[in-house]
Design an enzyme around this catalytic site. Sequence first.
Site, mmCIF file in Angstrom:
data_model
loop_
_atom_site.group_PDB
_atom_site.id
_atom_site.type_symbol
_atom_site.label_atom_id
_atom_site.label_comp_id
_atom_site.label_asym_id
_atom_site.label_seq_id
_atom_site.Cartn_x
_atom_site.Cartn_y
_atom_site.Cartn_z
ATOM 1 N N ASP A 47 -2.694 -10.834 -1.895
ATOM 2 C CA ASP A 47 -3.246 -10.226 -0.677
ATOM 3 C C ASP A 47 -4.708 -9.836 -0.956
ATOM 4 O O ASP A 47 -5.074 -9.558 -2.091
ATOM 5 C CB ASP A 47 -2.419 -8.987 -0.348
ATOM 6 C CG ASP A 47 -2.766 -8.358 0.994
ATOM 7 O OD1 ASP A 47 -1.994 -8.540 1.949
ATOM 8 O OD2 ASP A 47 -3.801 -7.655 1.077
ATOM 9 N N ASP A 78 -4.292 -12.595 4.036
ATOM 10 C CA ASP A 78 -5.597 -12.123 4.507
ATOM 11 C C ASP A 78 -6.686 -12.489 3.503
ATOM 12 O O ASP A 78 -7.866 -12.259 3.732
ATOM 13 C CB ASP A 78 -5.576 -10.608 4.778
ATOM 14 C CG ASP A 78 -4.807 -9.826 3.739
ATOM 15 O OD1 ASP A 78 -4.497 -10.385 2.665
ATOM 16 O OD2 ASP A 78 -4.505 -8.642 3.983
ATOM 17 N N HIS A 121 0.818 -1.225 0.000
ATOM 18 C CA HIS A 121 0.000 0.000 0.000
ATOM 19 C C HIS A 121 0.847 1.268 0.000
ATOM 20 O O HIS A 121 0.348 2.365 -0.245
ATOM 21 C CB HIS A 121 -0.929 0.035 1.215
ATOM 22 C CG HIS A 121 -1.901 -1.100 1.260
ATOM 23 N ND1 HIS A 121 -2.785 -1.353 0.234
ATOM 24 C CD2 HIS A 121 -2.120 -2.072 2.190
ATOM 25 C CE1 HIS A 121 -3.509 -2.435 0.535
ATOM 26 N NE2 HIS A 121 -3.116 -2.887 1.719
ATOM 27 N N HIS A 142 -6.196 -7.194 -0.123
ATOM 28 C CA HIS A 142 -6.334 -5.765 -0.396
ATOM 29 C C HIS A 142 -5.678 -5.403 -1.722
ATOM 30 O O HIS A 142 -4.717 -6.053 -2.138
ATOM 31 C CB HIS A 142 -5.677 -4.944 0.713
ATOM 32 C CG HIS A 142 -6.269 -5.164 2.070
ATOM 33 N ND1 HIS A 142 -5.755 -6.063 2.971
ATOM 34 C CD2 HIS A 142 -7.356 -4.603 2.663
ATOM 35 C CE1 HIS A 142 -6.491 -6.048 4.083
ATOM 36 N NE2 HIS A 142 -7.476 -5.180 3.923
ATOM 37 N N TYR A 177 -4.007 -11.791 8.899
ATOM 38 C CA TYR A 177 -4.231 -11.369 10.292
ATOM 39 C C TYR A 177 -4.903 -12.410 11.162
ATOM 40 O O TYR A 177 -5.158 -12.163 12.329
ATOM 41 C CB TYR A 177 -4.990 -10.034 10.289
ATOM 42 C CG TYR A 177 -4.281 -9.054 9.385
ATOM 43 C CD1 TYR A 177 -3.069 -8.501 9.775
ATOM 44 C CD2 TYR A 177 -4.761 -8.775 8.101
ATOM 45 C CE1 TYR A 177 -2.352 -7.669 8.917
ATOM 46 C CE2 TYR A 177 -4.058 -7.942 7.245
ATOM 47 C CZ TYR A 177 -2.858 -7.394 7.657
ATOM 48 O OH TYR A 177 -2.146 -6.592 6.812
#
Length: 700
Positions: free
Chosen positions: A203, A296, A166, A205, A336
């Site tokens: 991932d 995640d 990110h 995200h 997580y």
Amino acid sequence: MCSFRLCTQAVFHETGFKKMDISKAKKNAIGRGTAIIYDEEMARHKLLWDHPICSFEVPERLTLSHDRLKHYGLLERCVPVPVREATDEEILLVHSSDYLESVKTTETMNTTELKTFSDNFDVAYFHQSTFRCAKLSLGATLQLVDTVVMGQVQNGMALVRPPGHHSQQNQASGFCIFNNVAVAAEYAKRKHGLHRILIVDWDVHHGQGTQYCFEDDPSVLYFSWHRYEHQLYWPNLTDSNFDAVGKGKGAGFNINVPWNQIGMKTADYLTAFFHVLLPIAFEFNPELVIVSAGYDSAIGDPAGLMSSMPECYAHLTHLLMSLANGKLCVVLEGGYNVSSLTESVCMTVRTLLGDPVPLIKEELAPCLSASETIHNVKVVHQQYWDILKYQDMNSVLVPSTEKLKEEEGATNSLPILDSDPAKSFQLLMEAYIRRILPQVPPVRTAAAISSIKSAVLEKCVKLEDKSLSNEEITTLLSGSDLKCHEDETALLSLGRICCIIQQIIRKQVRNGFAISSDISLASRAALKYSLKSGLKRVLLINTGNMNIPFKSQEDGKVLLLQMYGKQEVEKRTSKHRISLNWQKSIEYSGDFLYALFEIILPLAYEHEPEFIIITVGSENEGAAVSQVVHVMQGLAEGRSLVLIQDSEPQLVDLIAGILLGDVAPRAEPYNPACKENLSSLERQRQELQEHWRMLQYSVN
Ligand code: Q9C
Ligand code: ZN
């Protein structure tokens, strides 16, 4: 008359394997090694104040992943590579000096100052050790790229934090300080002179930071799937949608797969690989693959809310190992739920090491929402990629989930796990993993050949010669339409083939190959023997064009995929007997890759075979055959038998190498697809998708 099973065991029980040297076979089976990069110091970076979102990104993510690798004995099988600090110069490959200088000042801040500084960014936290850890995290990633690119190891994983994808030129974001993977790709270009790098971001995200770095750069192909939910999910950007395809010269080199629903599972992820990533990636033909490996996207994650089980990552890893001559760098990002994260990391490393890939226990069909997303991704990328060009995709469709956008509670509709359920989740997960982990056979590859003539073959265990009597062979082939063979050599070879199958079923041997003067007969016998031995589903891939008789009573148990069949002879009579429709003679090119990834592989997965037989005749090029053999090793826990026509001795070393765990050679250059073939194959896929859900991505 005794039953087939009893007779064949009596025939074969004393054959083979008496003289094999297991330790030698095991050692030789391992390729050039897998690097692991880790340093406990990266656990120093931690959250010093209350912040519900940031509280997910804990030091234990790293230390417990490392512990779990140790627990399974995976760590000691890897090559340990030390971390180092990234230099300013390296950080500046992606980040601005203003940002770098401001991060430097956090080393001497007190907690209040750190909190104030952190609040400048969209979800990030700083600690006095953060700058140091971020430099180690990036340095570890660069060390991994160095060892892989320079060929000191085949592949590897960097266990790092803080994560990276990110992070942008001027800012920290989503727990990320420096963009490890983006800097690594830029570094691989500058320092190692690479021209084509593929970044796969699994991932949950969107790695918007990575996308922004390479949007106009055609030398870096960025692929990301991510939870999107019509932009309701963080980072809530239209830039994360499927129509963000890259800019200028980089148009077509940014592939976003936005998931509009939670609960995506392995089949949805595989569908994105089969129908989008793999065909494009093979056309792109990267020299290096870097994975932004966030876990995640796995089950139990409180941020992702997806459903894929840890072994999903074994499959994804295995599929990526067929690119870039196997040069694969896996870099940790998010993840997580600690049990899900640590087991998934172990699945990844185990696969990098070449261990058998577990079977998939989840339903093997994509959900409607995933199909719609994949359809739309293909529509917008069709103009950029030769391999997608002739699929008639019509236009972008309005996702059936669109209406949910307005409904309250459409997002985050599942409860977030608290600490108590986390413990029960962990126990459940551990029990599950114990159940699905394949037993690793002591011998990797058995060879049914009369003499060993090369260094590669030395690494295989050779079966001792075993003659079959006419009576024995009659028993073996009883009830089939095969004639009893008089030819001594053929009989010998059938005996050895059955012996290999028996050893594979007993988990003494993982895979094997045989050279045969009649692979049609040999494959019939192998099929029959494996079914009689109790295997429920067998996949037979005929890469040649000879005829393999198919018996209707085997329908459902056997999936016969004929890659180059002659259509006029091979009329399709069953959904389990499929002969690909080529209009012109083919070569190793876009057509072949399309057939492999968009038809053969999804069918093979959906059949869920327990055993795979691959026949190799005289029509095949080494590059094509070795790709088929490699990708198929991800199924049936690697239980496979390759039957090679004796007129093709030049393929033997290549195939034996792949079975032993070598990488499939990269074809250079990419040969464009032939329009007639692609159109004809695409028509066939559309017909077949009625029966095979893994072929579906468009809904009419
Ligand atoms: N309401 C990684 O997985 N969530 N970062 C923000 C705002 C941020 C995740 C939610 C999640 C960042 C590397
Ligand atoms: Zn993430």
